[in-house]
Write an enzyme that holds these catalytic residues in place. Structure first.
Site, PDB file in Angstrom:
ATOM      1  N   LYS A   1      32.180  38.366  -9.020  1.00  0.00           N
ATOM      2  CA  LYS A   1      30.717  38.296  -8.977  1.00  0.00           C
ATOM      3  C   LYS A   1      30.154  38.634  -7.606  1.00  0.00           C
ATOM      4  CE  LYS A   1      30.376  34.959 -12.777  1.00  0.00           C
ATOM      5  NZ  LYS A   1      31.737  34.493 -13.023  1.00  0.00           N
TER       6      LYS A   1
ATOM      7  N   SER B   1      28.187  30.236 -11.109  1.00  0.00           N
ATOM      8  CA  SER B   1      29.116  31.308 -11.466  1.00  0.00           C
ATOM      9  C   SER B   1      28.964  31.659 -12.952  1.00  0.00           C
ATOM     10  CB  SER B   1      30.563  30.900 -11.156  1.00  0.00           C
ATOM     11  OG  SER B   1      31.402  32.025 -11.097  1.00  0.00           O
TER      12      SER B   1
ATOM     13  N   LYS C   1      32.402  32.242  -2.039  1.00  0.00           N
ATOM     14  CA  LYS C   1      32.526  32.178  -3.506  1.00  0.00           C
ATOM     15  C   LYS C   1      33.891  31.658  -3.908  1.00  0.00           C
ATOM     16  CE  LYS C   1      30.777  33.178  -7.623  1.00  0.00           C
ATOM     17  NZ  LYS C   1      31.637  32.143  -8.259  1.00  0.00           N
TER      18      LYS C   1
ATOM     19  N   SER D   1      36.324  34.860 -10.636  1.00  0.00           N
ATOM     20  CA  SER D   1      34.888  34.935 -10.371  1.00  0.00           C
ATOM     21  C   SER D   1      34.536  35.453  -8.980  1.00  0.00           C
ATOM     22  CB  SER D   1      34.232  33.568 -10.586  1.00  0.00           C
ATOM     23  OG  SER D   1      34.040  33.335 -11.961  1.00  0.00           O
TER      24      SER D   1
END
Length: 396
Positions: free
Chosen positions: A40, A97, A199, A37
């Site tokens: 992203k 997420s 993140k 993720s």
């Protein structure tokens, strides 16, 4: 180089000084692994670009397709035919997420997720992320979707450098949507002093990944870890790397007297509302389950210093509690912060400063003239009272 198989994806890490670009630590930093993720981050980079170009606006409603609805968790469980605003889409990516929302963004900006992934790869190479290739907008498993610790550090720095007006969304501790509160998977935001983003990521083939940005005493470090065995062990290891990084960086020059990115008013307001609800929320933030599958002329009001008087305060540090494109909002938050610290600071140290940003003026609510220990104490107290705060160096 061939894409890694699940068995060959392995640990990698890097720590860099934001100002100088000095690499303070690296271990297999150029090995290609699955970003999960962390992908992203690039999805958001392209969305921030679209916002800056005026292609989309924060209150635009993006349509949800059947394909988006069918994405596995982590997700918001959007239904085909629904819409979600750009603002909520951003917060859904930075906190929950959400894979379904990543597809919504990809289809809105690229027509199809496949085409959007091509745009992501092109942008990555433009930014110097030469060993990165994207195949989707979410980070869900694809053997050809790869990146490196160094490339993710490059992207982390680019997000802060190119979009300071949006960067603060990565520090939102929670996001509230349709009555549900979704907690941020990045536990460093509450466990490691100075963390303001960015993140987490997890799929089984990658292990637990994390990109982090931390500011202490006016110095910002960017760090990336790939391949953690668990989220907790990854977090502990990241904090250890950062501890050593700050020690190594002590003698490096500083080129950014204010490493604190300004905060977008609407996004910050939405994040605050969710942050306030976290204490009473019982929703899961299990990462493994989630990721896989007054007037504007600067006049004195309320005892605050006008911008021109800011240089009169003493002390090399300060704290910034917000930045807005209208003076009244900055003034209101400055007053609120001042009221929360009546025994710590005299009123004349609270100030609204102005900064030209293109054809607009950014007004920053700050408390200046502090020693390092005072700034840390002020920030801790403000954060305890649900006011976001960043320590800044005021020399210049």
């Amino acid at each position: 180089m061939a894409a890694p198989t699940p068995s060959s994806a392995r640990y990698a890490s890097i720590v860099i000084d934001y100002d100088t670009g000095t690499v303070l630590h690296e271990d297999h930093a150029d090995d290609r692994n699955y970003p999960a993720s962390l992908t992203k981050m690039m999805t958001l980079y392209l969305l921030f670009e679209a916002l800056d170009r005026g292609t989309v606006k924060l209150d635009d409603k993006l349509p949800v397709s059947k394909r988006a609805q069918g994405m596995p968790p982590s997700k918001l469980w959007l239904k085909a035919g629904d819409t979600i605003t750009v603002e909520n889409a951003i917060l859904a990516l930075t906190t929950q997420s959400a894979n379904d929302v990543a597809v919504v963004i990809a289809e809105a900006l690229g027509g199809t997720e496949v085409h959007f992934a091509q745009l992501m790869t092109e942008k990555a190479h433009e930014l110097g992320m030469s060993r990165t290739s994207y195949r989707n907008a979410s980070g869900l498993p694809n053997r050809h979707q790869v990146s490196t610790a160094r490339d993710i550090a490059t992207l982390s720095k680019a997000l802060l450098r190119d979009f300071p007006q949006y960067y603060d969304v990565f520090s939102a501790k929670a996001f509230r949507y349709h009555g549900n509160t979704y907690k941020n998977h990045n536990h460093l935001l509450t466990k490691y002093d100075g963390t303001d983003g960015i993140k987490t990521g997890y799929i089984r083939a990658s292990g637990f990944n994390l990109a982090a940005s931390v500011v202490r005493d006016g110095r910002r470090l960017i760090a990336v870890v790939f391949g953690g065995r668990t989220s907790r062990s990854r977090d502990r290891h990241m904090m250890s790397l950062l501890d050593r990084g700050f020690i190594k960086a002590a003698g490096l020059p500083r080129f950014s007297p204010d490493p604190s990115p300004p905060k977008p008013r609407t996004l910050l307001a939405a994040a605050h509302a969710a942050d306030d609800a976290v204490a009473n929320d019982n929703s899961s933030d299990d990462e493994e389950t989630a990721d896989d599958g007054a007037s504007d002329d600067g006049s004195v009001l309320g005892g605050l210093i006008r911008p021109a008087q800011a240089a009169s305060v003493s002390g090399p540090y300060g704290v910034q509690v917000g930045a807005f494109f209208d003076y009244d909002s900055a003034l209101a938050l400055a007053k609120k912060a001042s009221a929360r610290l009546p025994k710590l600071l005299p009123a004349e140290q609270v100030v609204v400063t102005s900064l030209p940003v293109g054809d607009k003026t950014l007004y920053r609510a700050r408390i200046l003239g502090l020693a390092s220990a005072e700034a840390k104490k002020a920030c801790r107290e403000l954060q305890r009272r649900s006011i976001d705060c960043l320590i800044i160096a005021t020399d210049g």
